[in-house]
Design a protein around this motif. Sequence first.
Motif, short mmCIF file in Angstrom:
data_model
loop_
_atom_site.label_atom_id
_atom_site.label_comp_id
_atom_site.label_asym_id
_atom_site.label_seq_id
_atom_site.Cartn_x
_atom_site.Cartn_y
_atom_site.Cartn_z
N VAL A 83 0.85 -1.19 0.00
CA VAL A 83 0.00 0.00 0.00
C VAL A 83 0.89 1.24 0.00
O VAL A 83 1.81 1.34 0.82
CB VAL A 83 -0.91 0.03 1.25
CG1 VAL A 83 -1.79 1.28 1.25
CG2 VAL A 83 -1.78 -1.23 1.30
N PRO A 84 0.66 2.20 -0.90
CA PRO A 84 1.48 3.41 -0.91
C PRO A 84 1.26 4.25 0.35
O PRO A 84 0.32 4.02 1.12
CB PRO A 84 1.02 4.16 -2.16
CG PRO A 84 -0.34 3.63 -2.44
CD PRO A 84 -0.35 2.21 -1.98
N MET A 85 2.13 5.21 0.55
CA MET A 85 2.03 6.08 1.72
C MET A 85 1.10 7.27 1.49
O MET A 85 0.43 7.74 2.40
CB MET A 85 3.42 6.60 2.10
CG MET A 85 4.46 5.52 2.31
SD MET A 85 4.08 4.43 3.70
CE MET A 85 4.23 5.58 5.06
N MET A 86 1.05 7.76 0.26
CA MET A 86 0.31 8.98 -0.07
C MET A 86 -0.40 8.81 -1.40
O MET A 86 0.15 8.25 -2.35
CB MET A 86 1.28 10.17 -0.13
CG MET A 86 0.73 11.42 -0.79
SD MET A 86 -0.42 12.34 0.25
CE MET A 86 0.74 13.10 1.40
N LEU A 87 -1.65 9.31 -1.47
CA LEU A 87 -2.40 9.35 -2.71
C LEU A 87 -2.67 10.80 -3.07
O LEU A 87 -3.15 11.57 -2.23
CB LEU A 87 -3.74 8.61 -2.57
CG LEU A 87 -3.69 7.09 -2.34
CD1 LEU A 87 -5.11 6.55 -2.19
CD2 LEU A 87 -2.97 6.39 -3.48
N VAL A 88 -2.37 11.16 -4.31
CA VAL A 88 -2.63 12.51 -4.81
C VAL A 88 -3.74 12.41 -5.84
O VAL A 88 -3.62 11.69 -6.84
CB VAL A 88 -1.37 13.14 -5.43
CG1 VAL A 88 -1.68 14.52 -5.98
CG2 VAL A 88 -0.26 13.20 -4.39
N GLU A 120 -2.56 8.60 3.63
CA GLU A 120 -2.70 10.04 3.56
C GLU A 120 -3.13 10.41 2.14
O GLU A 120 -2.82 9.70 1.19
CB GLU A 120 -1.39 10.75 3.89
CG GLU A 120 -0.92 10.55 5.32
CD GLU A 120 0.35 11.34 5.62
OE1 GLU A 120 0.55 12.37 4.93
OE2 GLU A 120 1.10 10.92 6.50
N THR A 121 -3.87 11.51 2.01
CA THR A 121 -4.33 11.90 0.69
C THR A 121 -4.23 13.42 0.53
O THR A 121 -4.26 14.16 1.52
CB THR A 121 -5.79 11.45 0.47
OG1 THR A 121 -6.17 11.71 -0.88
CG2 THR A 121 -6.74 12.17 1.40
N ARG A 122 -4.11 13.82 -0.72
CA ARG A 122 -4.05 15.25 -1.05
C ARG A 122 -4.74 15.48 -2.37
O ARG A 122 -4.62 14.68 -3.30
CB ARG A 122 -2.58 15.70 -1.12
CG ARG A 122 -2.40 17.17 -1.49
CD ARG A 122 -0.96 17.60 -1.25
NE ARG A 122 0.01 16.85 -2.03
CZ ARG A 122 0.31 17.13 -3.30
NH1 ARG A 122 -0.32 18.12 -3.93
NH2 ARG A 122 1.23 16.42 -3.94
N PHE A 123 -5.50 16.57 -2.45
CA PHE A 123 -6.20 16.93 -3.68
C PHE A 123 -5.51 18.11 -4.33
O PHE A 123 -5.11 19.07 -3.66
CB PHE A 123 -7.66 17.29 -3.37
CG PHE A 123 -8.51 16.09 -3.02
CD1 PHE A 123 -9.27 15.45 -3.98
CD2 PHE A 123 -8.54 15.61 -1.72
CE1 PHE A 123 -10.05 14.35 -3.66
CE2 PHE A 123 -9.31 14.51 -1.38
CZ PHE A 123 -10.06 13.89 -2.36
N CYS A 124 -5.38 18.04 -5.65
CA CYS A 124 -4.72 19.11 -6.40
C CYS A 124 -5.59 20.36 -6.43
O CYS A 124 -6.80 20.32 -6.20
CB CYS A 124 -4.45 18.66 -7.83
SG CYS A 124 -3.27 17.31 -7.97
N ASN A 125 -4.96 21.47 -6.74
CA ASN A 125 -5.69 22.72 -6.93
C ASN A 125 -6.48 22.67 -8.24
O ASN A 125 -6.11 21.94 -9.16
CB ASN A 125 -4.73 23.91 -6.97
CG ASN A 125 -4.08 24.15 -5.62
OD1 ASN A 125 -4.75 24.13 -4.59
ND2 ASN A 125 -2.78 24.36 -5.62
N PRO A 126 -7.57 23.40 -8.34
CA PRO A 126 -8.33 23.41 -9.58
C PRO A 126 -7.48 23.87 -10.77
O PRO A 126 -6.66 24.79 -10.64
CB PRO A 126 -9.47 24.39 -9.29
CG PRO A 126 -9.59 24.42 -7.80
CD PRO A 126 -8.19 24.22 -7.30
N TYR A 127 -7.68 23.22 -11.92
CA TYR A 127 -7.00 23.57 -13.17
C TYR A 127 -5.48 23.54 -13.02
O TYR A 127 -4.77 24.38 -13.57
CB TYR A 127 -7.45 24.95 -13.66
CG TYR A 127 -8.94 25.12 -13.67
CD1 TYR A 127 -9.72 24.42 -14.58
CD2 TYR A 127 -9.55 25.97 -12.76
CE1 TYR A 127 -11.10 24.57 -14.58
CE2 TYR A 127 -10.93 26.12 -12.76
CZ TYR A 127 -11.70 25.42 -13.67
OH TYR A 127 -13.06 25.56 -13.68
N SER A 128 -4.99 22.56 -12.24
CA SER A 128 -3.54 22.46 -12.01
C SER A 128 -3.08 21.05 -12.32
O SER A 128 -2.63 20.30 -11.45
CB SER A 128 -3.19 22.84 -10.56
OG SER A 128 -3.60 24.16 -10.28
#
Length: 381
Positions: A83-88, A120-128
């Motif tokens: 399992v990875p550590m971070m999902l983007v 852990e997870t992170r969402f990108c900025n819009p239109y990025s």
Amino acid sequence: VKRWRQEHRLGSDGFMELAWHPGEAQVDFGVAQAVIGGDRVGVHCLVVSFPFSNMRYVVALPGENAACVCYGLRLVFEHIGVVPMMLVFDNATGAGHRVAWDKVTIVKLFALFLAHYRLETRFCNPYSGNEKGSVENAVGFLRRNIMVPILNAESYGQLTRFLLERCDALANNGHYRKGTSIASLFEREKEDMQPLPRIGFDAVDWQERRADRDGRVKVDGNYYLAGPSWRGWSLEVGLRAFDVELRTQDGRVCAKLPRVYGSSPVTIRDPAVLLPALGRKTNGWPESTIRDDFPAKLRLAVDHMDAGDRRHAFRLIARASDSSGFDAAVRAGEHLIEQGRALDEASMMMLARRIKAGEPVDDVKAPDLRVYDAFMQRKEV
């Protein structure tokens, strides 16, 4: 305007090169055409990319909701064994809803998924898109190198198995910058990932619905049949990527039906749920909605049965359906009728299991189990 913008352009405009660490993954969806079960459909491809090694995986799904996201990610995790550590993630997917420019609310099902796999997870900025350029490139790469020409599969599961195998084969190519194969880099990267939990996550979203007078519940604009026995009941509806499970508050399963995406003009049903009702009210057979689901020869045989024989036949088919599924049960019944045999429980159950297991029985004589009755009779010496 163009000249003015060039003259007043700030020195900070542009994109910075990003550094990705081992164990970090990017996730995005792409759509490609494929033939599933004879129908040409737009397959939603969940792509998982590991920027450090440039490893890429793709899973075929019918939609992009939270259940599909969790199910697809679980398949990838179990395929690679870690399992990875971070999902983007992209700007907003079925896993979360953007409520402001810089704020995303994660849906409950995906929050449970993250807790189960300690992610852990992170969402990108819009239109990025540049913030997840690896997976953006992977979507196009896999679509051009795997999904062309149009693939033909019996099911989404079969298509996914093929896609994952092709991804493993493509990993033998060299990395575009690091001078070694992607597969060797990924093996090194997996050392920085987490072990799989002992039990996989069941991606099911439970909701409460009340069945109408016909025993149906409405989900996403479509009607799913629980059965006449449950009309007016308050039922729990479990939404998965590929099926909808209907059960009572105390855990009794009413039906498990394929999940339909889009608008269905008819009620989604399993014919087996109506068999108990027909066993009680045999006169409803000629106008029953499941009459056309029976094979022709079995349907004709039931038409000519009296009330008692029909009741017995429906109960036998219902028992075989519980263990082997409706299709296998009615095919077994038709095979017995073709052999000139009456329907009996032992033959029905055994034939239905063989059909479910994929054995060809069309040219095989139905077994005569009466020899076992003779064998068990006591003989005088």
